[in-house]
Scaffold this motif. Sequence first.
Motif, PDB file in Angstrom:
ATOM      1  N   GLN A 141     -27.146  11.671  -4.856  1.00  0.00           N
ATOM      2  CA  GLN A 141     -27.361  11.575  -3.460  1.00  0.00           C
ATOM      3  C   GLN A 141     -28.561  12.021  -2.970  1.00  0.00           C
ATOM      4  O   GLN A 141     -28.977  13.300  -3.737  1.00  0.00           O
ATOM      5  N   ILE A 158     -22.465  10.184  -8.762  1.00  0.00           N
ATOM      6  CA  ILE A 158     -23.252   9.951  -7.763  1.00  0.00           C
ATOM      7  C   ILE A 158     -24.637  10.754  -8.031  1.00  0.00           C
ATOM      8  O   ILE A 158     -24.416  11.765  -8.274  1.00  0.00           O
ATOM      9  N   VAL A 210     -26.216   8.017  -0.903  1.00  0.00           N
ATOM     10  CA  VAL A 210     -25.947   7.393  -2.294  1.00  0.00           C
ATOM     11  C   VAL A 210     -27.030   6.493  -2.779  1.00  0.00           C
ATOM     12  O   VAL A 210     -27.431   5.439  -2.434  1.00  0.00           O
ATOM     13  N   TYR A 255     -24.829   5.168  -8.195  1.00  0.00           N
ATOM     14  CA  TYR A 255     -23.301   5.208  -8.355  1.00  0.00           C
ATOM     15  C   TYR A 255     -22.875   4.691  -9.877  1.00  0.00           C
ATOM     16  O   TYR A 255     -23.394   3.704 -10.219  1.00  0.00           O
ATOM     17  N   ASP A 280     -16.335  10.805  -7.463  1.00  0.00           N
ATOM     18  CA  ASP A 280     -16.369   9.893  -6.547  1.00  0.00           C
ATOM     19  C   ASP A 280     -16.147  10.494  -5.143  1.00  0.00           C
ATOM     20  O   ASP A 280     -14.820  10.843  -5.006  1.00  0.00           O
TER      21      ASP A 280
END
Length: 240
Positions: free
Chosen positions: A159, A157, A170, A173, A133
């Motif tokens: 990204q 994630i 992002v 997630y 995270d």
Amino acid sequence: MTAGSSVPERIRAIADAARTHAPLAVETDGDEPHLTAAVRWLLRSNDTVDGRGSAATYNLLLGWEPPYPETTGYIIPSLYAYADGVGSGSDLGKTAHERASVMADWLETVQLPCGAFPGGTGEDGVLSYHHGDPREYRGGPAGFWEYMHGADTAGTIVQTLTDELDAGIVQSYRDVDLSGCETWGDIRRELYTGSVEQLAEAVERVRDEANEPTVIEDLGPMYHPPDARELLAYGRTRFR
């Protein structure tokens, strides 16, 4: 040809385009004429994108596509090899050498600060996983610091990369429950196995024009691979 054209109409349109644009077969002696024609084709792919890289593809109906970093990277050494070999001393060889340098300069302009290059023609950026995270853990190794800190949850994630490490846009997630993990290996397996479907989700979101991706404002600290002291501390946790 319109979007509602029938299959036979599409086939006829492709055939007409092929007859118009595809080169005719020519009997030649040796490989050099074929090599020359190939080099001229590569140079043409550079001409069509205003001398930047090399076009991604040539579509019989739509023509040349935008420049493509990956194939441009393959073509550069090919042009240098031609210029230094068969084409040495010729006008075409000199042009091939000059164009290879121009393409290399263009690649530098599109290279990301992290060292990667944009995927495809670069219009959608580069997608990348981060198993953590980013509001709490940036850097790595994946799951190590969560284990050392006794974290109960983590995140993964996908990204779109930006200039800053693990601070991208992002596209996907996922919260990860670590309550059942007893070792660093348990955490890594949970992070990796649970994130498999996120890439497909991220691609769909990038392609969705209505998508509003998330930009994380409050980024967490940057972590690094453990040094000797930290590895010793990790070792102690294994023998509690």
